[in-house]
Design a protein around this motif. Structure first.
Motif, short mmCIF file in Angstrom:
data_model
loop_
_atom_site.label_atom_id
_atom_site.label_comp_id
_atom_site.label_asym_id
_atom_site.label_seq_id
_atom_site.Cartn_x
_atom_site.Cartn_y
_atom_site.Cartn_z
N ALA A 392 -12.07 10.16 11.26
CA ALA A 392 -11.39 8.87 11.24
C ALA A 392 -11.75 8.09 9.97
N GLU A 393 -12.98 8.20 9.54
CA GLU A 393 -13.41 7.52 8.32
C GLU A 393 -12.67 8.08 7.11
N ARG A 394 -12.53 9.40 7.07
CA ARG A 394 -11.81 10.01 5.95
C ARG A 394 -10.35 9.57 5.95
N MET A 395 -9.76 9.41 7.13
CA MET A 395 -8.39 8.94 7.22
C MET A 395 -8.26 7.52 6.66
N ARG A 396 -9.24 6.69 6.99
CA ARG A 396 -9.22 5.31 6.47
C ARG A 396 -9.23 5.31 4.94
N VAL A 397 -10.09 6.14 4.38
CA VAL A 397 -10.20 6.20 2.92
C VAL A 397 -8.90 6.67 2.30
N LEU A 398 -8.34 7.75 2.84
CA LEU A 398 -7.08 8.28 2.30
C LEU A 398 -5.94 7.27 2.44
N ARG A 399 -5.89 6.60 3.58
CA ARG A 399 -4.84 5.60 3.80
C ARG A 399 -4.99 4.45 2.80
N SER A 400 -6.24 4.05 2.55
CA SER A 400 -6.49 2.97 1.60
C SER A 400 -6.05 3.37 0.20
N LEU A 401 -6.35 4.62 -0.19
CA LEU A 401 -5.95 5.08 -1.52
C LEU A 401 -4.44 5.11 -1.66
N MET A 402 -3.74 5.37 -0.58
CA MET A 402 -2.28 5.45 -0.64
C MET A 402 -1.61 4.09 -0.78
N VAL A 403 -2.25 3.02 -0.29
CA VAL A 403 -1.59 1.71 -0.28
C VAL A 403 -2.24 0.72 -1.22
N ARG A 404 -3.28 1.12 -1.96
CA ARG A 404 -3.97 0.17 -2.83
C ARG A 404 -3.89 0.57 -4.30
N ASP A 405 -3.89 -0.45 -5.14
CA ASP A 405 -3.89 -0.28 -6.58
C ASP A 405 -5.27 0.20 -7.03
N SER A 406 -5.32 1.19 -7.93
CA SER A 406 -6.58 1.81 -8.29
C SER A 406 -7.47 0.90 -9.13
N LEU A 407 -6.92 -0.01 -9.92
CA LEU A 407 -7.73 -0.89 -10.76
C LEU A 407 -8.30 -2.06 -9.98
N THR A 408 -7.45 -2.80 -9.30
CA THR A 408 -7.87 -4.06 -8.67
C THR A 408 -8.29 -3.91 -7.22
N GLY A 409 -7.90 -2.81 -6.56
CA GLY A 409 -8.18 -2.66 -5.14
C GLY A 409 -7.23 -3.44 -4.25
N LEU A 410 -6.26 -4.15 -4.85
CA LEU A 410 -5.28 -4.88 -4.06
C LEU A 410 -4.21 -3.93 -3.53
N PHE A 411 -3.43 -4.40 -2.55
CA PHE A 411 -2.33 -3.58 -2.05
C PHE A 411 -1.31 -3.35 -3.17
N ASN A 412 -0.64 -2.19 -3.10
CA ASN A 412 0.31 -1.85 -4.14
C ASN A 412 1.72 -2.39 -3.83
N HIS A 413 2.64 -2.12 -4.73
CA HIS A 413 4.00 -2.66 -4.64
C HIS A 413 4.67 -2.25 -3.33
N THR A 414 4.52 -0.98 -2.97
CA THR A 414 5.18 -0.49 -1.75
C THR A 414 4.67 -1.23 -0.51
N PHE A 415 3.36 -1.38 -0.42
CA PHE A 415 2.80 -2.07 0.74
C PHE A 415 3.20 -3.53 0.76
N VAL A 416 3.22 -4.18 -0.42
CA VAL A 416 3.63 -5.59 -0.48
C VAL A 416 5.03 -5.75 0.09
N THR A 417 5.93 -4.85 -0.28
CA THR A 417 7.31 -4.92 0.21
C THR A 417 7.37 -4.74 1.72
N GLN A 418 6.63 -3.75 2.23
CA GLN A 418 6.62 -3.51 3.68
C GLN A 418 6.01 -4.68 4.44
N PHE A 419 4.93 -5.23 3.90
CA PHE A 419 4.27 -6.35 4.57
C PHE A 419 5.17 -7.58 4.58
#
Length: 575
Positions: A392-419
């Motif tokens: 479950a922890e590995r899933m959290r990490v992978l999910r975070s990498l998929m929805v977050r910007d690599s430099l700032t750690g903020l959510f990325n464009h796709t997630f912003v649109t969905q949210f």
């Protein structure tokens, strides 16, 4: 007419710098007297050490205020004194006269630079340095913002402490500045803050910063984390800081954004969200048993015994992992796994089989349908907890990498649109409001061209931190692309949202950055739109983008609010 709070944020650092320049003549006079004493009584105990401390303070404080040339001249004096201190008595007697000449040359250079700094420091009123050991709280307030974490700063240079505190306040910290380590110790024992930022050397005190921290760690059952700062970069100073219990060590002049990153990590109050585990088993009692084991360590579980309902439960429960039996009467675990994997949203969702099957061949066959693991019943509670936690922890990490910007750690464009879409749908159901803000750093290309891309990255990180810290937990902030950010503020009026963003704009302009080309600051422009007023995610984003465009065209460094009647309301810098 300029708002008083805006004026303070824009000019406080300048006033502190002017006050520091105003007190430098006294410091240089002290250094001149010490040089004379060194010539008259070359073996006078402590004279070299007093000189070292004086130039040491000039080196650290001046550079922190952006007076790079004065800091460099102070550093040259430090090098001369350090060279003399390393000599044996006979060599020192021979080299002392030449060393004093070098120090006097540094002082002449400092006097020249001081005259230049005094002539260019502007017409702002200087704030006289305070002699009190505690300078009071420094904080930035904004509409709807919860008071920030408390930080005590202790440095023998009051103005330097104020300068650091002013910038930390822009990131939501409530800062109290001390110049006396003994006064700091008393304040911590009376009401401990969330963190301490502490110098090591205090020339006017018999107590070292490391000694105070070591004592606090002995006397307090839960001492606050400590960040040490110093102009000293040697092994001995760093080791003393570690032995006293310091969790971080920064060289002066401090990079405030790095200090903010460290304080964020040391003072984080956010508890990690518990893992969510879906248990699919045709025997409700067995499912409840395994659920109880996982819940004992803080996980949230949901059990189901009807495979036909799995898609609805997945959409509603949003698990981090599915724990599934292999043999079920209406649908086998193999087939249910294949069915789940056909849904794009669940391709990476961990599925772990839990079964009494002991045949290795059949276990391998089960794994071929995309399961993450195979656990055999009966299973020891600790083994079940460990196997589920790791996956479950590995899933959290992978999910975070998929929805977050690599430099700032903020959510990325796709997630912003969905949210934005989901928040808008919720607001429509609940007859509530949301505000969408587009934020763009002004003249960012010029920052990269002048100061380099690493400095540009620091600007983006600073703005990301500022937005994360100062917006509410219910809000969302993401990196929309390049130097552009987006924020969704829920259950807030457009007037209050505009004031929040405008306060952040003023605070961001007070943050100082440093590169090889010198010190600089940045500003941002923002456009806001709200629901009700714009009824779809697309029109909401478009209206905010057009308002941002208007802010850019009308001078930048301002906030523009789009209104449904195609009018705009402007907040920000007045020309």
């Amino acid at each position: 007419m300029k708002d008083r709070q805006s004026l303070i944020l824009r000019e406080k650092l300048a006033r502190l710098c002017r006050a520091y320049v105003d007190q430098l003549p006294r410091t240089l006079e002290d250094a001149s007297r010490l040089c004379a004493r060194l010539t008259e009584t070359p073996h006078h105990e402590g004279v070299l050490q007093d000189l070292y401390r004086t130039f040491h303070n000039i080196k650290g404080a001046a550079a922190s205020f952006g007076l790079e040339d004065i800091g460099a001249a102070g550093a040259a004096g430090v090098e001369v004194i350090a060279r003399l201190q390393r000599m044996d008595p006979l060599a020192l007697e021979t080299a002392l006269a030449a060393g004093v000449v070098d120090l006097e040359s540094c002082l002449r250079r400092l006097h020249i630079l001081l005259e230049e700094a005094s002539g260019s420091s502007g017409a702002a009123d200087s704030a006289p340095p305070r002699s009190a050991s505690a300078a009071g709280e420094i904080f930035c307030s904004s509409v709807g913002i919860v008071p920030g974490r408390r930080v005590f700063i202790c440095d023998d240079e009051d103005l330097l402490g104020q300068q650091i505190g002013t910038q930390l306040a822009c990131f939501g910290y409530v800062v109290t500045v001390f110049t006396d380590p003994v006064a700091l110790r008393a304040a911590v024992l009376a009401d401990a803050p969330d963190a301490l930022v502490m110098d090591i050397v205090f020339p006017n005190s018999a107590t070292a910063g490391t000694d105070v921290i070591a004592e606090l760690r002995r006397r307090l059952s839960n001492p606050p984390p400590v960040v040490f700062m110093s102009v000293r970069s040697d092994f001995e100073a760093r080791l003393r800081a570690i032995e006293a219990g310091g969790q971080a060590y920064f060289l002066k002049p401090l990079e405030v954004i790095q200090l903010v990153d460290t304080l964020d990590a040391l003072t984080s109050r956010q508890e990690p969200e518990p893992f969510r585990i879906l248990i699919v088993d045709d025997d409700p009692i067995v499912a409840a048993y395994h659920g109880t084991i996982l819940e004992q360590v803080g996980m949230v579980t949901r059990a189901m015994d009807e495979p036909a309902e799995v898609l609805e439960v997945l959409a509603d429960f949003k698990p981090d992992l599915v724990l599934m039996d292999v043999y079920m009467p209406t649908c086998s675990g193999h087939d249910l796994s294949r069915l789940i994997r056909q849904i794009p949203d669940y391709v990476s969702l961990p599925i772990v089989f839990l079964s009494g099957e002991t045949d290795k061949g059949k276990q391998f066959s089960a794994m071929c349908v995309g399961a993450e693991g195979f656990l055999t019943k009966p299973i020891q509670p600790d083994d079940l907890i460990g196997a589920v936690t790791i996956r479950a922890e590995r899933m959290r990490v992978l999910r975070s990498l998929m929805v977050r910007d690599s430099l700032t750690g903020l959510f990325n464009h796709t997630f912003v649109t969905q949210f934005t879409e989901s928040s808008l749908a919720a607001a429509q159901r609940e007859q509530n409001t949301i505000c969408f803000a587009m934020i763009d750093v002004d003249h960012f290309k010029k920052v990269n061209d002048t100061h380099g891309h690493p400095a540009g990255d620091q600007v983006l990180l600073a703005l990301a931190r500022l937005l994360q810290q100062r917006l509410r937990n219910s809000d969302m902030v993401g990196r929309y692309g390049g130097e552009e950010f987006a924020a969704v503020l829920r259950s807030i009026s457009i007037e209050d949202a505009a004031e929040v963003i405008d306060q952040l704009r003023r605070d961001f302009s007070s943050v100082r950055f440093r590169s090889a080309k010198g010190e600089f600051s940045c500003t941002f422009s923002a456009g806001l739109a709200t629901f009700p007023g714009y009824e779809t995610g697309e029109t909401l984003r478009h209206a905010a983008d057009q308002a941002l465009y208007s802010a850019k065209n009308n001078g930048r460094n301002r906030v523009v609010v789009a209104e449904a009647a195609e009018r705009v309301c402007v907040l920000g810098a007045r020309r």
